[in-house]
Design a protein around this motif. Structure first.
Motif, short mmCIF file in Angstrom:
data_model
loop_
_atom_site.label_atom_id
_atom_site.label_comp_id
_atom_site.label_asym_id
_atom_site.label_seq_id
_atom_site.Cartn_x
_atom_site.Cartn_y
_atom_site.Cartn_z
N LEU A 176 32.88 41.95 40.09
CA LEU A 176 33.54 41.58 38.84
C LEU A 176 32.64 41.85 37.64
N ALA A 177 31.38 41.53 37.75
CA ALA A 177 30.43 41.81 36.67
C ALA A 177 30.29 43.31 36.44
N GLU A 178 30.30 44.08 37.52
CA GLU A 178 30.19 45.54 37.41
C GLU A 178 31.42 46.13 36.72
N LEU A 179 32.58 45.52 36.92
CA LEU A 179 33.81 46.03 36.29
C LEU A 179 33.71 46.02 34.77
N ALA A 180 32.87 45.15 34.24
CA ALA A 180 32.72 45.06 32.78
C ALA A 180 31.97 46.26 32.21
N GLU A 181 31.26 46.97 33.07
CA GLU A 181 30.54 48.17 32.62
C GLU A 181 31.52 49.34 32.56
N ASP A 182 31.18 50.35 31.81
CA ASP A 182 32.02 51.54 31.69
C ASP A 182 31.69 52.51 32.83
N VAL A 183 32.05 52.09 34.06
CA VAL A 183 31.75 52.90 35.24
C VAL A 183 32.98 52.96 36.14
N THR A 184 33.02 53.97 36.98
CA THR A 184 34.12 54.13 37.93
C THR A 184 33.85 53.28 39.17
N LEU A 185 34.89 53.13 39.99
CA LEU A 185 34.71 52.41 41.26
C LEU A 185 33.71 53.15 42.15
N GLU A 186 33.72 54.47 42.08
CA GLU A 186 32.77 55.28 42.85
C GLU A 186 31.33 54.97 42.42
N GLU A 187 31.11 54.85 41.13
CA GLU A 187 29.76 54.53 40.63
C GLU A 187 29.35 53.12 41.02
N ILE A 188 30.29 52.19 41.01
CA ILE A 188 29.98 50.82 41.46
C ILE A 188 29.60 50.85 42.94
N ALA A 189 30.37 51.59 43.73
CA ALA A 189 30.08 51.71 45.17
C ALA A 189 28.68 52.26 45.40
N THR A 190 28.32 53.28 44.64
CA THR A 190 26.99 53.87 44.79
C THR A 190 25.91 52.86 44.44
N ARG A 191 26.10 52.12 43.36
CA ARG A 191 25.12 51.11 42.95
C ARG A 191 24.95 50.02 44.01
N LEU A 192 26.06 49.68 44.68
CA LEU A 192 26.04 48.58 45.64
C LEU A 192 25.84 49.03 47.08
N PHE A 193 25.69 50.35 47.28
CA PHE A 193 25.45 50.91 48.61
C PHE A 193 26.59 50.62 49.58
N VAL A 194 27.81 50.75 49.09
CA VAL A 194 29.00 50.59 49.93
C VAL A 194 29.96 51.73 49.62
N THR A 195 31.06 51.80 50.35
CA THR A 195 32.03 52.85 50.09
C THR A 195 32.95 52.45 48.94
N ARG A 196 33.63 53.45 48.39
CA ARG A 196 34.59 53.21 47.32
C ARG A 196 35.72 52.32 47.83
N ASN A 197 36.13 52.51 49.08
CA ASN A 197 37.20 51.69 49.64
C ASN A 197 36.78 50.22 49.74
N THR A 198 35.52 49.97 50.03
CA THR A 198 35.03 48.59 50.07
C THR A 198 35.14 47.96 48.70
N VAL A 199 34.74 48.70 47.68
CA VAL A 199 34.84 48.19 46.31
C VAL A 199 36.29 47.96 45.94
N LYS A 200 37.18 48.88 46.30
CA LYS A 200 38.61 48.71 46.01
C LYS A 200 39.14 47.43 46.65
N SER A 201 38.75 47.16 47.89
CA SER A 201 39.19 45.94 48.58
C SER A 201 38.66 44.70 47.87
N GLN A 202 37.41 44.75 47.46
CA GLN A 202 36.82 43.60 46.77
C GLN A 202 37.48 43.38 45.42
N VAL A 203 37.79 44.45 44.71
CA VAL A 203 38.47 44.33 43.42
C VAL A 203 39.86 43.72 43.61
N ARG A 204 40.60 44.19 44.61
CA ARG A 204 41.92 43.62 44.89
C ARG A 204 41.83 42.13 45.18
N SER A 205 40.82 41.74 45.94
CA SER A 205 40.63 40.33 46.28
C SER A 205 40.33 39.51 45.03
#
Length: 78
Positions: free
Chosen positions: A26-55
């Motif tokens: 949620l804190a990362e969403l406030a940055e001007d970055v894509t889900l792919e960039e968030i995934a890279t920062r957090l060392f997870v896949t884009r799909n993992t980030v998408k699931s977490q965002v949906r939750s």
């Protein structure tokens, strides 16, 4: 009350609690970055980030990124 307690309390609402990772995403969403960039920062896949965002959206009642970021700011998560 400590800063950590305040943030933990801010993430608890209507019987739902955001997980630590959901608060990070949620804190990362406030940055001007894509889900792919968030995934890279957090060392997870884009799909993992998408699931977490949906939750997060479901738990806080948001339907857009802007609503989620506004909620995060209002609750001291960002």
């Amino acid at each position: 009350m400590s800063m950590l307690e305040t943030r933990a309390n801010a993430a608890t609402f209507t019987g739902h609690t955001l997980t630590r990772r959901e608060r990070v995403v949620l804190a990362e969403l406030a940055e001007d970055v894509t889900l792919e960039e968030i995934a890279t920062r957090l060392f997870v896949t884009r799909n993992t980030v998408k699931s977490q965002v949906r939750s997060v959206y479901r738990k806080i009642g948001a339907s857009t990124r802007a609503e989620a970021v506004a909620w995060a700011v209002a609750h001291g998560i960002r």
